[in-house]
Every structure is written in structure tokens, then in C-alpha cells.
Enzyme design. Structure first.
Site, PDB file in Angstrom:
ATOM      1  N   CYS A   2      44.335  52.391  71.705  1.00 42.10           N
ATOM      2  CA  CYS A   2      43.971  53.220  72.847  1.00 42.10           C
ATOM      3  C   CYS A   2      43.378  52.362  73.973  1.00 42.10           C
ATOM      4  O   CYS A   2      42.666  51.402  73.727  1.00 42.10           O
ATOM      5  CB  CYS A   2      42.980  54.314  72.502  1.00 42.10           C
ATOM      6  SG  CYS A   2      43.538  55.405  71.215  1.00 42.10           S
ATOM      7  N   ARG A  27      47.840  48.560  74.160  1.00 45.49           N
ATOM      8  CA  ARG A  27      46.850  49.025  73.181  1.00 45.49           C
ATOM      9  C   ARG A  27      47.287  50.301  72.472  1.00 45.49           C
ATOM     10  O   ARG A  27      46.656  50.754  71.513  1.00 45.49           O
ATOM     11  CB  ARG A  27      45.509  49.274  73.864  1.00 45.49           C
ATOM     12  CG  ARG A  27      44.951  48.070  74.591  1.00 45.49           C
ATOM     13  CD  ARG A  27      43.631  48.406  75.238  1.00 45.49           C
ATOM     14  NE  ARG A  27      42.623  48.666  74.244  1.00 45.49           N
ATOM     15  CZ  ARG A  27      41.860  47.754  73.675  1.00 45.49           C
ATOM     16  NH1 ARG A  27      41.989  46.500  74.025  1.00 45.49           N
ATOM     17  NH2 ARG A  27      40.973  48.072  72.776  1.00 45.49           N
ATOM     18  N   TRP A  71      46.966  55.503  70.974  1.00 47.24           N
ATOM     19  CA  TRP A  71      47.605  55.137  69.711  1.00 47.24           C
ATOM     20  C   TRP A  71      47.058  56.130  68.694  1.00 47.24           C
ATOM     21  O   TRP A  71      45.875  56.122  68.378  1.00 47.24           O
ATOM     22  CB  TRP A  71      47.253  53.702  69.318  1.00 47.24           C
ATOM     23  CG  TRP A  71      47.989  53.232  68.098  1.00 47.24           C
ATOM     24  CD1 TRP A  71      49.282  52.816  68.028  1.00 47.24           C
ATOM     25  CD2 TRP A  71      47.462  53.131  66.768  1.00 47.24           C
ATOM     26  NE1 TRP A  71      49.596  52.462  66.738  1.00 47.24           N
ATOM     27  CE2 TRP A  71      48.503  52.648  65.933  1.00 47.24           C
ATOM     28  CE3 TRP A  71      46.228  53.408  66.186  1.00 47.24           C
ATOM     29  CZ2 TRP A  71      48.344  52.430  64.581  1.00 47.24           C
ATOM     30  CZ3 TRP A  71      46.067  53.190  64.826  1.00 47.24           C
ATOM     31  CH2 TRP A  71      47.119  52.704  64.031  1.00 47.24           C
ATOM     32  N   ASN A  95      38.260  55.659  72.728  1.00 43.67           N
ATOM     33  CA  ASN A  95      38.978  54.687  71.913  1.00 43.67           C
ATOM     34  C   ASN A  95      38.121  54.432  70.679  1.00 43.67           C
ATOM     35  O   ASN A  95      36.942  54.102  70.818  1.00 43.67           O
ATOM     36  CB  ASN A  95      39.165  53.390  72.719  1.00 43.67           C
ATOM     37  CG  ASN A  95      39.630  52.239  71.861  1.00 43.67           C
ATOM     38  OD1 ASN A  95      40.306  52.444  70.856  1.00 43.67           O
ATOM     39  ND2 ASN A  95      39.271  51.023  72.239  1.00 43.67           N
ATOM     40  N   GLY A  96      38.686  54.594  69.484  1.00 48.46           N
ATOM     41  CA  GLY A  96      37.915  54.374  68.256  1.00 48.46           C
ATOM     42  C   GLY A  96      38.141  55.527  67.297  1.00 48.46           C
ATOM     43  O   GLY A  96      39.076  56.311  67.464  1.00 48.46           O
ATOM     44  N   GLU A 479      55.796  34.639  58.366  1.00 45.89           N
ATOM     45  CA  GLU A 479      55.652  35.008  59.778  1.00 45.89           C
ATOM     46  C   GLU A 479      57.024  35.419  60.359  1.00 45.89           C
ATOM     47  O   GLU A 479      57.115  36.386  61.121  1.00 45.89           O
ATOM     48  CB  GLU A 479      55.038  33.823  60.542  1.00 45.89           C
ATOM     49  CG  GLU A 479      54.886  34.000  62.032  1.00 45.89           C
ATOM     50  CD  GLU A 479      54.059  35.208  62.467  1.00 45.89           C
ATOM     51  OE1 GLU A 479      53.420  35.852  61.622  1.00 45.89           O
ATOM     52  OE2 GLU A 479      54.094  35.532  63.659  1.00 45.89           O
ATOM     53  N   LYS A 483      57.783  39.091  61.940  1.00 48.64           N
ATOM     54  CA  LYS A 483      58.301  39.270  63.304  1.00 48.64           C
ATOM     55  C   LYS A 483      59.549  40.133  63.270  1.00 48.64           C
ATOM     56  O   LYS A 483      59.702  41.045  64.069  1.00 48.64           O
ATOM     57  CB  LYS A 483      58.662  37.928  63.960  1.00 48.64           C
ATOM     58  CG  LYS A 483      57.574  37.062  64.485  1.00 48.64           C
ATOM     59  CD  LYS A 483      56.803  37.580  65.658  1.00 48.64           C
ATOM     60  CE  LYS A 483      55.625  38.369  65.188  1.00 48.64           C
ATOM     61  NZ  LYS A 483      54.373  37.660  65.113  1.00 48.64           N
ATOM     62  N   GLU A 486      58.754  43.802  62.394  1.00 46.95           N
ATOM     63  CA  GLU A 486      57.899  44.434  63.396  1.00 46.95           C
ATOM     64  C   GLU A 486      58.669  44.902  64.633  1.00 46.95           C
ATOM     65  O   GLU A 486      58.410  45.990  65.145  1.00 46.95           O
ATOM     66  CB  GLU A 486      56.831  43.410  63.807  1.00 46.95           C
ATOM     67  CG  GLU A 486      55.785  43.914  64.764  1.00 46.95           C
ATOM     68  CD  GLU A 486      54.747  42.848  65.085  1.00 46.95           C
ATOM     69  OE1 GLU A 486      55.047  41.648  64.923  1.00 46.95           O
ATOM     70  OE2 GLU A 486      53.648  43.220  65.499  1.00 46.95           O
ATOM     71  N   HIS A 502      62.437  34.280  40.031  1.00 44.73           N
ATOM     72  CA  HIS A 502      61.559  35.129  39.218  1.00 44.73           C
ATOM     73  C   HIS A 502      61.680  36.602  39.577  1.00 44.73           C
ATOM     74  O   HIS A 502      60.815  37.389  39.219  1.00 44.73           O
ATOM     75  CB  HIS A 502      60.105  34.654  39.346  1.00 44.73           C
ATOM     76  CG  HIS A 502      59.903  33.259  38.850  1.00 44.73           C
ATOM     77  ND1 HIS A 502      59.962  32.932  37.511  1.00 44.73           N
ATOM     78  CD2 HIS A 502      59.696  32.095  39.518  1.00 44.73           C
ATOM     79  CE1 HIS A 502      59.779  31.627  37.373  1.00 44.73           C
ATOM     80  NE2 HIS A 502      59.621  31.101  38.580  1.00 44.73           N
ATOM     81  N   LYS A 601      48.675  46.761  69.948  1.00 47.24           N
ATOM     82  CA  LYS A 601      48.302  45.343  69.979  1.00 47.24           C
ATOM     83  C   LYS A 601      46.951  45.078  69.311  1.00 47.24           C
ATOM     84  O   LYS A 601      46.850  44.241  68.431  1.00 47.24           O
ATOM     85  CB  LYS A 601      48.273  44.889  71.448  1.00 47.24           C
ATOM     86  CG  LYS A 601      47.964  43.429  71.631  1.00 47.24           C
ATOM     87  CD  LYS A 601      49.150  42.593  71.280  1.00 47.24           C
ATOM     88  CE  LYS A 601      48.872  41.114  71.426  1.00 47.24           C
ATOM     89  NZ  LYS A 601      49.879  40.325  70.703  1.00 47.24           N
TER      90      LYS A 601
END
Ligand code: M6R
Length: 606
Positions: A2, A27, A71, A95-96, A479, A483, A486, A502, A601
Site C-alpha cells: 500500500c 507498493r 495491496w 498502510n499496514g 534466484e 525471477k 514471479e 534424489h 514491492k
């Protein structure tokens, strides 16, 4: 998680709020909304992106307002859950997460309040309204309301009957004030205000502030009036604009040579490394250190995993790397001589901050933050700090933050190795020389883009992919997989190549592209054997190999040659093609690479 922006001026602030929201969209981008005071309270909300809000806000004009990009946490992304939330003439953006919102909802219902949304935020609007009803000023009502809140919040509040004021408060979520001439602002970060002011006050946890056109009054958590320092933001408009690029992710991938050069600036013209790179008390703390604990999430966690190889091999220090959200709830065995390193691009990641506090509370007080945002909660909460100088990273997928984190972590390994008598002058000078050449080497790797696009064309229609690496390149495979999933939404997993037999080898068939990181290091022959296992099962292999390593193209194997072999720095170089692979696969699939679905983000909630 947010974004908030608030403005109060003599001029029309609607364009300022909309522009601010656009810069905060990284955000969260589930919905957006605005509330203004122009004789009365007017609110507009829309689902989706800020441009949708902008369309319906044409013609809206007012001198005071608050705005929000969301968000979703409590309640699905919808117009009724979009902020601002209102109660009578009160309007709030938040926000929170308010943890005790259920109990408050019950309590407020008992007092006759009705709820129009499923959010935790709406209780704040009603609480403020309730205190106003009992005669509090807007400032007093917000202070009283925040006293009752548990959890994390940054809020901005306006009230129809106080059209000259905005009241803001923060606890556990970022919020800053922007000072103008005859106008004042508040926002989640400085980029939202870049168009109107560079004069910034970072609020501390527990602060509550009242803004008018000409004044700013701040009290701390105990209600004492306080003066907070004014900072001049160094953020430039160009650093948060796209320029010639199609997306921020593309821009940020290509900025990496410069970002790494800036991060290493303090050592590239030096002949040696010193502990003070990490803070005034670093030498003393590093001498006391007999182990390292790294705490981080996501991409930053992968940087920590790479660092473990460097810290153990170079400095001879035992190193644990923990996913922050797991560590904070685990009964691990604390070691007071352990250096706790928290790695975070944003410096606001709730899990990482909480894990660091947890580690400290257990007597591990020596902490180092590796972070990209000055004045972030992480930087402020750590004894030692190293600021990566990547510049603002806006794309949700972390790119230049990762490579600059790695650049700082190799410096740290060198410093610790030197203090422990494990880095001789010759080796130190060789390593510094490699670091000096790193930006140019990164530029050459970016030159492999046209070959990577062909790989992206192959993988884009697939549903799954595997990434393999060994040793220090295993976290780079992780990574690469992160990526890809995502931003392209292709399911991707990474394995240490030796683990393949395995279990995961069972997944390999002609529909499973397998990407392998194969630098010319001591594990190359082992890796080659693992890749044979893939070829033997009909898997299609894509190999990033060094120049003179024997790997032949054809018969199910495609090879891209890395321009340089950078020794210990090799993981930094191998990251770039994997970022470009994910980027192009996502573009080919028509995705918004900067704002992938369901993500945001800065993850400022648990
Ligand atoms: O700001 P941080 O580095 O603390 O963020 C941690 C993760 O949320 C972040 O790295 C995330 O995994 C990225 N979006 C991955 O690209």
C-alpha cells in the site's frame, strides 16, 4: 504494501495526489482511491491501476486530500474495500495491518457503527469518528485512536469539519512528511513527492503529526512535542522515470553496471579494504565476531545464501542463512558473538525487521544492515550498515538490488577475512582488481541478450522449468527460478544439481526445459555428469558456460558462452542472463513485468 500520499495547499492538489500514487504503485496495485475536501468530503475509488482512478478524477479539484494505492490483505480487491474509508465526515488511508480489528469491529458495532467494507482499516475511521463525537480535536482523536490500535500502521486522516488540517501517524510502517512553501505533504516514500519538494522529514515509530498549509506539529509516542531533522532528498526525477526503457525492470537490469560501480565506489580507487566501510564500530565488532547469521527474504535471502559460500571460504567464519519469517518463530541456539546481518532492498520488510529484533532480543546484539534505502527502518535499527547504491528499484522483481547486495557481501567477506589473517596483500589486491573490472564485465554479459531472447521464446509457452547449479551457483539457480515464476508465472524450481537424482529427475521429459549454470570452477565436471542424467532422459538443456569449456550445442543442448569468467565474482555475472530470461519470457506472455499479479514491492506485513 500500500502507498499513501496526502497534500494540503492553496492550489488544486488532485494532480499531485494522482502523480504521487503513480510513483507509489510499486507498493500495491489492486485498487486506488482519493478523498478530498472542497467544501465537503468527496471520495472516488476504483479497482485496478491508478490510471483508472485518474480517469474518473477528471474535473475533481480541491486544496486538501489523501490518496491510496492498495495491496489487499483484509478483503478482496474491490471498490468497496478500496481506501479511503470513511465514517461520517472522517476519511482515512492506511498502510499496514491492524491486528485487533476483529475485537474493535465488535465494539464499534455495539456503538451503532456499520461497516461498509471487509478491511481492518475501516475500524480506524470509525474510531476517529467516535473520539471526535466525544469532543476531541482531529489531532486528539487520531492520537486516541492509534493508542487503541495493535499492529502496524501508517495513516493519513482528514475531516470535513477541519478542512485546513491533515493528521498522520505511523507505527511499524513507513511515512514521511514533505515540506513545501505554503503547502505540506505526507507520503509512504520520497519518490511520491519528487514533483513538489525535496525537503523531507522521516517520522519515527509512534509519531503523530498535524499538517496545515504553513505548519507541521509532531509529537512522539509519549505525546511530547518533537523536532525531527529535515533531510534534503537526493532522489532525482530521472531515477524514478522510465526514460528510453519500456519497463522499470528492463531499466533496472541495464542499470546494473552503474549500480555496482556506485556501490563499489569507495573501494575501487583504494588499494585495500577497511572495516569502517561498514560503520565506525565495525573493526571492534568484527573482531568479536566468531559466526555469522544472515536474515532475509526472497531475493535478498538468495544474496545471503551466496554470501555464506564467500564468508566460509574466504573468512573461515561459520555462517547460517535463515528465511526471516521462519527464523523469528524458531527456538534456535543464540550465540552472543554472532554478527547478525539483515539484507533487504527496501529496509521495510516486516519479516526481516522482526527477525532482526528477535535475534537481538536473544542477546545477539551485533547487527549489520545491507540495504538500498537510507533512512529505512532497517538502517535505523542496525548498529552497522552498508548502503547499496543501486538507486530506486521500482520493478517488483528485484534485479539491481541483488547484484549490489552481492557486491557489498563480497566486500564484507574480504574485510572479515583480512581481520582474521586470511587475506594476504596479493590476494586482496587481485580481488580489488576483479571488482574494478566487474561493471565492464556486467556490461559484456548484458550483450548476450539476443541469445537469451531465443531461450525465452522456447520457455515462454511451457508451464514448468528447472534451474540447476552447484556450489555458490546453486543460489543463483534459485534466484533464476524465483525471477521466472514471479513475472512470467511459469512454475520453476531450482536444485543443487547433485540433488536431481534424489527425486526431481522424475520430472524431466521433453516438456521440461532445464537451465544450468556451468562456470569453469572446481565443480564443473560433477555438474556435467548431472547434466548427462538430464540429457539421457530426453530433457532439453540450456547451459550458461564459460568460454573454453567443452560443451557442444545440438542434440538437446543449447549453450550460451559467458564473455568472462570472474572467479569468485562469477555468481554476480551469471545472475544477469537469468534476469533477462525471465524478463523476456514474461514479455512474450504479455505480462506486466513491473507489477506481477498478487505481489507488491515492499512487503510491510507479516
Ligand atoms: O526489500 P527486501 O529485499 O527485504 O524484499 C524481500 C523480498 O520481498 C524480495 O526480494 C522479493 O522476493 C522480490 N520481489 C523478488 O524479486
Amino acid at each position: 504494501m500500500c502507498g499513501i500520499v496526502a497534500a494540503l495547499s492553496r492550489r488544486n492538489i488532485v494532480p499531485i495526489l494522482i502523480e504521487g500514487l503513480k510513483r507509489l504503485e510499486y507498493r500495491g496495485y489492486d485498487s486506488a482511491g482519493i478523498a478530498v475536501l472542497n467544501g465537503r468530503l468527496q471520495r472516488l475509488r476504483s479497482t485496478g491501476r491508478v490510471v483508472e482512478l485518474e480517469k474518473i478524477a477528471v474535473g475533481l479539484s480541491a486544496p486538501v486530500g489523501i490518496a491510496h494505492t492498495r495491496w489487499a490483505t483484509h478483503g478482496v480487491p474491490s471498490e468497496r474495500n478500496a481506501h479511503p474509508h470513511v465514517s461520517g465526515g472522517v476519511s482515512v488511508v492506511h498502510n499496514g495491518i491492524i491486528e485487533n480489528h476483529d475485537a474493535m469491529r465488535e465494539n464499534l458495532r455495539g456503538k451503532g457503527y456499520e461497516f461498509a467494507s471487509d478491511t481492518d482499516t475501516e475500524v480506524i475511521a470509525h474510531l476517529v469518528h467516535e473520539h471526535l463525537r466525544h469532543g476531541a480535536t482531529l489531532f486528539g482523536a487520531v492520537r486516541k485512536a492509534t493508542d487503541e490500535l495493535q499492529g502496524a500502521y501508517a495513516i493519513a486522516v482528514i475531516h470535513e469539519s477541519d478542512p485546513e488540517l491533515i493528521v498522520v501517524a505511523r507505527h511499524g510502517a513507513p511515512l514521511l512528511l514533505g515540506l513545501g512553501a505554503g503547502e505540506n505533504f505526507a507520503a509512504s516514500d520520497a519518490s511520491a513527492l519528487i514533483q513538489v519538494t525535496q525537503r523531507i522529514i522521516y517520522l519515527e515509530d509512534g509519531d503523530c503529526a498535524e499538517l496545515s498549509q504553513s505548519s507541521v506539529k509532531i509529537v512522539d509516542a509519549s505525546g511530547r512535542p518533537v523536532e525531527r531533522q529535515i533531510h534534503i532528498s537526493q532522489l532525482s526525477a530521472a531515477s524514478v522515470e522510465l526514460g528510453q526503457y519500456k519497463s522499470f525492470m528492463q531499466k533496472e537490469i541495464f542499470e546494473q553496471p552503474m549500480a555496482v560501480a556506485n556501490t563499489l565506489e569507495m573501494v575501487t580507487s583504494a588499494n585495500f579494504v577497511v572495516p569502517e566501510l561498514f560503520g565506525a564500530r565495525a573493526a571492534q565488532i568484527f573482531r568479536e565476531t566468531d559466526a555469522v547469521l544472515i536474515l532475509a527474504c526472497g531475493t535478498s535471502y538468495h544474496a545471503g545464501m551466496v554470501a555464506r559460500y564467500w564468508l566460509e571460504a574466504l573468512a573461515g567464519l561459520p555462517c547460517n542463512v535463515e528465511i526471516a519469517s521462519e527464523y523469528r518463530y524458531r527456538e534456535s541456539v543464540p550465540n552472543p558473538r554472532c554478527l547478525v546481518i539483515a539484507i533487504s532492498q527496501s529496509g521495510e520488510t516486516a519479516d526481516t525487521l522482526a527477525a532482526l529484533n528477535f535475534a537481538k532480543a536473544r542477546g545477539q546484539e551485533n547487527s549489520l544492515a545491507i540495504c538500498n534505502v537510507p533512512e529505512s527502518a532497517l538502517i535505523r535499527g542496525s548498529e552497522l550498515r552498508f548502503l547499496t547504491r543501486a538507486g530506486p528499484e521500482i520493478g517488483v522483481a528485484s534485479t539491481k538490488a541483488f547484484t549490489t547486495q552481492l557486491a557489498s557481501l563480497i566486500l564484507l567477506a574480504m574485510v572479515l577475512a583480512k581481520l582474521r589473517g586470511r587475506l594476504g596483500k596479493q590476494r586482496e589486491s587481485e580481488m580489488l582488481n576483479s571488482l574494478r573490472h566487474l561493471p565492464a564485465a556486467l556490461t559484456r554479459v548484458l550483450g548476450t541478450e539476443s541469445q537469451i531472447i531465443k531461450w525465452a521464446e522456447y520457455v515462454a509457452p511451457h508451464r514448468h522449468a528447472l534451474f540447476l547449479g552447484r556450489g555458490v551457483h546453486w543460489p543463483i539457480a534459485m534466484e533464476g527460478a524465483l525471477k521466472l515464476k514471479e513475472i512470467s508465472y511459469i512454475h520453476a524450481e531450482a536444485y543443487a544439481a547433485g540433488e536431481l537424482k534424489h527425486g526431481p529427475l522424475a520430472l524431466v521429459d521433453q516438456d521440461m526445459p532445464v537451465f544450468a549454470i556451468a562456470p569453469n570452477d572446481e565443480l564443473l565436471e560433477k555438474l556435467k555428469s548431472n547434466l548427462q542424467e538430464v540429457s539421457a532422459r530426453g530433457g532439453k538443456l540450456f547451459v550458461l558456460a564459460d568460454q573454453h569449456v567443452k560443451f557442444s550445442d545440438g542434440s538437446g543442448v543449447e549453450v550460451i558462452r559467458m564473455p568472462d569468467h570472474a572467479g569468485m565474482l562469477s555468481p554476480i555475472l551469471h545472475t544477469i542472463p537469468l534476469q533477462m530470461l525471465a524478463y523476456h519470457a514474461a514479455i512474450l506472455r504479455g505480462n506486466d513485468v513491473d507489477k506481477p499479479r498478487n505481489l507488491a514491492k515492499s512487503v510491510t506485513v507479516e
